[in-house]
Write a protein that holds these residues in place. Structure first.
Motif, short mmCIF file in Angstrom:
data_model
loop_
_atom_site.label_atom_id
_atom_site.label_comp_id
_atom_site.label_asym_id
_atom_site.label_seq_id
_atom_site.Cartn_x
_atom_site.Cartn_y
_atom_site.Cartn_z
N ALA A 29 0.87 -1.19 0.00
CA ALA A 29 0.00 0.00 0.00
C ALA A 29 0.90 1.24 0.00
CB ALA A 29 -0.89 0.00 1.25
N ILE A 30 0.53 2.22 -0.80
CA ILE A 30 1.32 3.46 -0.83
C ILE A 30 0.68 4.50 0.07
CG2 ILE A 30 2.22 5.34 -2.25
CD1 ILE A 30 2.45 3.52 -4.52
N THR A 31 1.48 5.05 0.97
CA THR A 31 1.03 6.16 1.81
C THR A 31 1.96 7.33 1.51
OG1 THR A 31 2.47 5.63 3.70
CG2 THR A 31 0.33 4.52 3.61
N ILE A 32 1.36 8.51 1.32
CA ILE A 32 2.17 9.68 0.97
C ILE A 32 1.91 10.79 1.99
CG2 ILE A 32 0.52 10.47 -0.82
CD1 ILE A 32 3.12 11.35 -2.43
N ASP A 33 2.97 11.20 2.68
CA ASP A 33 2.85 12.10 3.84
C ASP A 33 3.17 13.55 3.49
OD1 ASP A 33 2.38 9.76 5.19
OD2 ASP A 33 3.85 10.14 6.77
N ASP A 34 2.85 14.41 4.47
CA ASP A 34 3.14 15.85 4.38
C ASP A 34 2.36 16.48 3.24
OD1 ASP A 34 4.86 14.96 6.29
OD2 ASP A 34 6.70 15.59 5.31
N GLY A 35 1.12 16.00 3.07
CA GLY A 35 0.30 16.51 1.98
C GLY A 35 -0.39 17.81 2.31
N PRO A 36 -0.86 18.47 1.26
CA PRO A 36 -0.81 18.09 -0.16
C PRO A 36 0.52 18.38 -0.88
CG PRO A 36 -2.83 19.29 0.31
CD PRO A 36 -1.93 19.45 1.50
N ALA A 37 1.35 19.31 -0.40
CA ALA A 37 2.61 19.58 -1.11
C ALA A 37 3.58 20.27 -0.16
CB ALA A 37 2.36 20.47 -2.32
N ARG A 54 -1.39 13.91 -7.88
CA ARG A 54 -2.70 13.27 -8.08
C ARG A 54 -2.79 12.66 -9.48
NH1 ARG A 54 -6.65 15.24 -10.56
NH2 ARG A 54 -6.12 17.42 -10.20
N GLU A 55 -2.34 13.41 -10.47
CA GLU A 55 -2.45 12.91 -11.86
C GLU A 55 -1.64 11.63 -12.05
OE1 GLU A 55 -1.37 16.30 -14.18
OE2 GLU A 55 -3.27 17.31 -13.76
N SER A 56 -0.47 11.56 -11.43
CA SER A 56 0.35 10.33 -11.57
C SER A 56 -0.38 9.12 -11.01
CB SER A 56 1.68 10.48 -10.82
OG SER A 56 2.48 11.42 -11.46
N PHE A 57 -0.98 9.30 -9.84
CA PHE A 57 -1.70 8.17 -9.25
C PHE A 57 -2.94 7.83 -10.08
CE2 PHE A 57 0.54 9.58 -5.32
CZ PHE A 57 1.20 8.40 -5.06
N GLU A 58 -3.60 8.88 -10.58
CA GLU A 58 -4.82 8.65 -11.37
C GLU A 58 -4.50 7.91 -12.65
OE1 GLU A 58 -6.72 12.63 -11.53
OE2 GLU A 58 -8.58 11.50 -11.41
N GLN A 59 -3.47 8.41 -13.36
CA GLN A 59 -3.16 7.81 -14.66
C GLN A 59 -2.72 6.35 -14.53
OE1 GLN A 59 -0.47 10.73 -16.24
NE2 GLN A 59 -2.14 12.18 -16.56
N SER A 60 -2.06 6.04 -13.43
CA SER A 60 -1.59 4.66 -13.27
C SER A 60 -2.59 3.82 -12.47
CB SER A 60 -0.23 4.64 -12.57
OG SER A 60 -0.33 5.29 -11.32
N LYS A 61 -3.72 4.44 -12.11
CA LYS A 61 -4.77 3.73 -11.35
C LYS A 61 -4.19 3.04 -10.11
CE LYS A 61 -8.05 2.86 -15.12
NZ LYS A 61 -7.47 3.80 -16.09
N THR A 62 -3.35 3.78 -9.39
CA THR A 62 -2.69 3.24 -8.20
C THR A 62 -3.42 3.74 -6.95
OG1 THR A 62 -0.59 3.35 -9.36
CG2 THR A 62 -0.49 3.11 -6.97
N PRO A 63 -3.91 2.82 -6.11
CA PRO A 63 -4.55 3.29 -4.88
C PRO A 63 -3.54 3.97 -3.96
CG PRO A 63 -4.41 0.88 -4.92
CD PRO A 63 -3.89 1.36 -6.24
N VAL A 64 -3.99 4.98 -3.24
CA VAL A 64 -3.04 5.74 -2.40
C VAL A 64 -3.82 6.47 -1.31
CG1 VAL A 64 -3.11 7.72 -3.98
CG2 VAL A 64 -1.19 7.49 -2.42
N LEU A 257 -4.52 0.77 1.86
CA LEU A 257 -4.00 0.60 3.22
C LEU A 257 -4.91 -0.34 4.01
CD1 LEU A 257 -1.95 1.37 5.39
CD2 LEU A 257 -3.31 3.43 5.84
N GLU A 258 -6.21 -0.18 3.83
CA GLU A 258 -7.20 -1.06 4.48
C GLU A 258 -6.89 -2.53 4.17
OE1 GLU A 258 -10.28 -0.12 6.10
OE2 GLU A 258 -10.52 -2.27 6.49
N GLU A 259 -6.62 -2.80 2.90
CA GLU A 259 -6.33 -4.17 2.47
C GLU A 259 -5.02 -4.67 3.10
OE1 GLU A 259 -8.44 -5.97 0.76
OE2 GLU A 259 -7.07 -7.68 0.73
N ALA A 260 -4.01 -3.81 3.10
CA ALA A 260 -2.72 -4.21 3.68
C ALA A 260 -2.87 -4.55 5.15
CB ALA A 260 -1.69 -3.08 3.50
#
Ligand SMILES: [Zn+2]
Length: 289
Positions: A29-37, A54-64, A257-260
């Motif tokens: 699971a990918i967690t990204i901290d200190d958001g949004p920038a 956001r666009e990178s995660f959206e385009q690659s359909k990666t949950p985050v 993250l829920e799944e992990a």
């Protein structure tokens, strides 16, 4: 020799099959901290980094899931524009978590102030999430400073009362330690320099994954569902697709993250207080000495 060859082939095919099966079983699971920038003082830069991530995660359909420091939203004259970034993130189907208002380190903060910072850190996020009929579930300790003993227990009880679950980390390649240099090269128009910094981070990524996989094997005899920590910086905004590919190429499938957290490893009996919020394998090491 003739009879040896088929059996060797058989063994090789079996090993190949095993490696394919085990590769498919790796999940993170990918967690990204200190958001949004982080470290984007001007609104324009701040919006750009947040959008690119956001666009990178959206385009690659990666949950985050992105962990927010709400002080970034609390800027006079810009609150609405900044709040909209969270809305877009949720519209994209991604999750938000609480990373406190101002990113205080538990170890250096009086506990009442720390509790206040947690509550202050959900003022914008909670209504946004709950307005969609969803729940604000996840908490990430700034600096992964989750305390120890009595202090750790008090914070864990506070979080539980507020119905937060603690987000652990099993893979951490300290991406933040590369981001200042990367941005400096970019601003100087030196793409080659920036690329070299990225290469350095990629090597750190490999080392961190090797270590996490070794720890997982040692403590559990298998690859648990991992949790990766990265940060909302310009380096990731510019390079995330390459990084995600590198992780996929190691055989990982991206999960929520829920799944992990369904992995029973995270409910290992006897884990000392603070283990889930700091280094998870560090906590495991304490009970398996
Ligand atoms: Zn942080």
């Amino acid at each position: 020799m003739l009879s040896f060859r088929p059996s060797l082939l058989l063994i090789l095919s079996f090993c190949f099959l095993c490696s394919v099966v085990s590769a498919q079983e790796k999940k993170i699971a990918i967690t990204i901290d200190d958001g949004p920038a982080i470290k984007a003082a001007e609104l324009e830069d701040w919006l750009r980094v947040a959008e690119e991530l956001r666009e990178s995660f959206e385009q690659s359909k990666t949950p985050v899931i992105m962990f927010i420091n709400e002080h970034q939203l609390d800027v006079f004259g810009q609150r609405e524009q900044r709040r909209k970034v969270l809305e877009k993130w949720l519209n994209a189907g991604f999750e938000l978590g609480n990373h406190t208002y101002s990113h205080k380190k538990l170890r250096d903060t009086p506990i009442e102030d720390y509790f206040d910072d947690i509550i202050r850190g959900e003022k914008v996020t909670r209504p946004l999430v709950e307005g969609r009929g969803e729940e604000l579930v996840w908490y990430r300790y700034p600096y992964l400073s989750s305390g120890r003993g009595e202090q750790a227990t008090r914070v864990e009880k506070f979080l539980a009362r507020k119905k937060y679950r603690i987000a652990p980390v099993t893979v951490d390649y300290h991406d933040y330690s590369f981001s200042n240099n990367y941005s400096r090269f970019l601003r100087a128009g030196n793409q080659q320099g920036a690329d070299r910094v990225y290469e350095g981070m990629s090597r750190a990524l490999d080392v961190a994954f090797d270590r996490a996989e070794k720890n997982s094997q040692q403590f559990f005899g298998r690859q648990i569902k991992h949790v990766l920590l990265i940060h909302c910086n310009e380096l990731n905004a510019k390079t995330l697709p390459k990084t995600l590919k590198r992780i996929r190429d190691r055989g990982y499938e991206f999960i929520t993250l829920e799944e992990a957290m369904k992995d029973p490893a995270y409910a290992t009996p006897g884990l000392p207080p603070g283990s889930l919020g700091g280094s998870f394998f560090g906590g495991m090491a304490k009970i398996t000495k």
